[in-house]
Design a protein around this motif. Sequence first.
Motif, PDB file in Angstrom:
ATOM      1  N   SER A  62      76.225  46.698  46.782  1.00  0.00           N
ATOM      2  CA  SER A  62      75.695  48.009  47.127  1.00  0.00           C
ATOM      3  C   SER A  62      74.377  48.173  46.401  1.00  0.00           C
ATOM      4  N   GLY A  63      73.330  48.510  47.153  1.00  0.00           N
ATOM      5  CA  GLY A  63      72.011  48.560  46.537  1.00  0.00           C
ATOM      6  C   GLY A  63      71.621  47.194  46.040  1.00  0.00           C
ATOM      7  N   ASN A  64      71.256  47.108  44.762  1.00  0.00           N
ATOM      8  CA  ASN A  64      70.872  45.823  44.188  1.00  0.00           C
ATOM      9  C   ASN A  64      71.930  45.258  43.255  1.00  0.00           C
ATOM     10  N   VAL A  65      73.166  45.815  43.309  1.00  0.00           N
ATOM     11  CA  VAL A  65      74.300  45.229  42.603  1.00  0.00           C
ATOM     12  C   VAL A  65      75.060  44.356  43.586  1.00  0.00           C
ATOM     13  N   ALA A  68      85.075  44.536  47.510  1.00  0.00           N
ATOM     14  CA  ALA A  68      84.425  45.623  48.249  1.00  0.00           C
ATOM     15  C   ALA A  68      83.667  46.493  47.265  1.00  0.00           C
ATOM     16  N   VAL A  69      82.505  46.996  47.702  1.00  0.00           N
ATOM     17  CA  VAL A  69      81.638  47.777  46.832  1.00  0.00           C
ATOM     18  C   VAL A  69      81.129  48.993  47.592  1.00  0.00           C
ATOM     19  N   ASP A  70      81.139  50.151  46.930  1.00  0.00           N
ATOM     20  CA  ASP A  70      80.523  51.365  47.471  1.00  0.00           C
ATOM     21  C   ASP A  70      79.889  52.094  46.304  1.00  0.00           C
ATOM     22  N   GLY A  71      78.571  52.026  46.190  1.00  0.00           N
ATOM     23  CA  GLY A  71      77.915  52.580  45.024  1.00  0.00           C
ATOM     24  C   GLY A  71      78.354  51.831  43.783  1.00  0.00           C
ATOM     25  N   LEU A  72      78.901  52.544  42.809  1.00  0.00           N
ATOM     26  CA  LEU A  72      79.383  51.914  41.581  1.00  0.00           C
ATOM     27  C   LEU A  72      80.866  51.620  41.622  1.00  0.00           C
ATOM     28  N   GLU A  73      81.549  51.981  42.718  1.00  0.00           N
ATOM     29  CA  GLU A  73      82.973  51.701  42.842  1.00  0.00           C
ATOM     30  C   GLU A  73      83.174  50.302  43.420  1.00  0.00           C
ATOM     31  N   VAL A  74      83.956  49.483  42.719  1.00  0.00           N
ATOM     32  CA  VAL A  74      84.190  48.094  43.124  1.00  0.00           C
ATOM     33  C   VAL A  74      85.696  47.850  43.150  1.00  0.00           C
ATOM     34  N   VAL A  75      86.157  47.168  44.187  1.00  0.00           N
ATOM     35  CA  VAL A  75      87.551  46.759  44.300  1.00  0.00           C
ATOM     36  C   VAL A  75      87.587  45.244  44.458  1.00  0.00           C
ATOM     37  N   VAL A  76      88.390  44.565  43.642  1.00  0.00           N
ATOM     38  CA  VAL A  76      88.601  43.121  43.793  1.00  0.00           C
ATOM     39  C   VAL A  76      90.083  42.900  44.078  1.00  0.00           C
ATOM     40  N   ARG A  90      84.525  51.374  38.044  1.00  0.00           N
ATOM     41  CA  ARG A  90      83.770  52.571  38.423  1.00  0.00           C
ATOM     42  C   ARG A  90      82.329  52.498  37.930  1.00  0.00           C
ATOM     43  N   ASP A  91      81.921  51.350  37.378  1.00  0.00           N
ATOM     44  CA  ASP A  91      80.558  51.217  36.845  1.00  0.00           C
ATOM     45  C   ASP A  91      79.860  49.970  37.384  1.00  0.00           C
ATOM     46  N   GLY A  92      80.158  49.617  38.630  1.00  0.00           N
ATOM     47  CA  GLY A  92      79.455  48.502  39.255  1.00  0.00           C
ATOM     48  C   GLY A  92      79.885  47.142  38.788  1.00  0.00           C
ATOM     49  N   GLY A  93      81.093  47.019  38.225  1.00  0.00           N
ATOM     50  CA  GLY A  93      81.584  45.722  37.809  1.00  0.00           C
ATOM     51  C   GLY A  93      81.314  45.372  36.371  1.00  0.00           C
ATOM     52  N   VAL A  94      80.791  46.324  35.576  1.00  0.00           N
ATOM     53  CA  VAL A  94      80.575  46.061  34.149  1.00  0.00           C
ATOM     54  C   VAL A  94      81.909  46.042  33.412  1.00  0.00           C
ATOM     55  N   GLN A 115      84.137  52.697  51.732  1.00  0.00           N
ATOM     56  CA  GLN A 115      83.004  53.392  52.331  1.00  0.00           C
ATOM     57  C   GLN A 115      83.198  54.886  52.196  1.00  0.00           C
ATOM     58  N   ASP A 116      82.183  55.559  51.697  1.00  0.00           N
ATOM     59  CA  ASP A 116      82.200  57.023  51.565  1.00  0.00           C
ATOM     60  C   ASP A 116      83.464  57.510  50.869  1.00  0.00           C
ATOM     61  N   GLY A 117      83.904  56.797  49.842  1.00  0.00           N
ATOM     62  CA  GLY A 117      85.080  57.198  49.109  1.00  0.00           C
ATOM     63  C   GLY A 117      86.387  56.852  49.783  1.00  0.00           C
ATOM     64  N   GLN A 118      86.332  56.212  50.957  1.00  0.00           N
ATOM     65  CA  GLN A 118      87.548  55.799  51.654  1.00  0.00           C
ATOM     66  C   GLN A 118      87.824  54.333  51.330  1.00  0.00           C
ATOM     67  N   PHE A 119      89.079  54.005  51.195  1.00  0.00           N
ATOM     68  CA  PHE A 119      89.495  52.667  50.795  1.00  0.00           C
ATOM     69  C   PHE A 119      90.331  52.081  51.919  1.00  0.00           C
ATOM     70  N   TYR A 120      89.834  51.029  52.559  1.00  0.00           N
ATOM     71  CA  TYR A 120      90.504  50.382  53.671  1.00  0.00           C
ATOM     72  C   TYR A 120      90.897  48.963  53.267  1.00  0.00           C
TER      73      TYR A 120
END
Length: 391
Positions: free
Chosen positions: A275-278, A312-320, A338-342, A365-370
């Motif tokens: 997301s962005g440059n992360v 999956a990434v949305d902003g700073l939220e990342v799910v692995v 919640r901090d981009g994978g830090v 996406q947009d706070g939704q988790f699929y």
Amino acid sequence: PWHRRHRQLPPPCQGTNAVHNVTMRRTFTEGVLLARMALMTLLGSLPAVAQAPLHAVRINPTTLLNYPDLTRLQQQGDAVHLVTYARFAFGLQGHLYYARSGDGGRTWPVLEQDLGGNWVQYFDLAAFGDRALISMHDSATGPHVRTSNDRGATWTSPFLVASQPGLSYGESRVHGHGNNAMVAWLATQPGGTIWATHSADGGYTWNQSPIALDGGLPLLTNAPTNLVKVATGPDIHLFWEHGTTVAHQYSADGGITWLPQAQVVGTAPFTVTGSGNVLFLTQGSSVLRSANGGQSWAPISGTGLSAYSGIAVDGLEVVVTQVTGSAPTYQLVLNTSRDGGVSWLPAPWILATPFSLGAAPPTVQDGQFYVRIGWATLGANGATTNGVLHS
């Protein structure tokens, strides 16, 4: 609330190659809550919960999807767009089918809208504002785009963005932001093997003089493959397999201009998201993270996962995620940042999948988790019935 009321999935149909496409919606927070509940279940603190959440909807009630993994989903606020593909009985081309929800996936007033045929199985979907774009490829003529300016209610006719006929599969990717739109595709042509062009009016008209994006890379004897887009706002990253390497291109202005030369950032095969440059680049069992748009990379750590089936990434939220176990006890192991994978949760959550197969890469996406979950059951004639679940 979804966790107080459950609805069983519709029974699988019988047949040799019958495919279900079911979609469900859950907020990111609710997804974490379910993970917490599943973990406590495994520890013996809660009774098992194996039902499908509320709002399960079958996306393809009548069509047979040859490539359910190629389903594209985009959400813009409460508008959810979904495109699926059904190949003809013979040949390499087929139809695209469109579905739309206006309430975040609770109901789907449009299902299986036929967008026409003669497209290869590589297509893409983008949604921004009230606009939606679908890119598709016809091996006889080249890449096309269809545009909607009313959240998918109506669509333009396919627009040929570049006359590049050929027998290549023509993987394409599309993105839009504001009035700018970009489409990129793979095609072995004089002067290059990956191309892009730009629209300044949201996808209604296109610059029909595409530019090659693989400048600076060695010439290939075989065509490149696996074109992947990671795009947020005006930032567009493109990755592809260039021989045995992973190549990268970047645009900071929505596809108007690109780096003068493509960069080599890894070895094939690969998957990438961000997301962005992360950015997160998966190669084998390792995952590399970049916080500066691919200029430098470092391995991620602290997830508690030994391998990765999806990120999956949305902003700073990342799910692995990682799929573990064996039939019939597959499990989805999940961790979040919640901090981009830090940093990550101290221990991953464990979800018992409701069926006998594992989970495909997730989407946030947009706070939704699929999460797409496939299952298999034995039909009356001994055939296998497959399914795809979005949750």
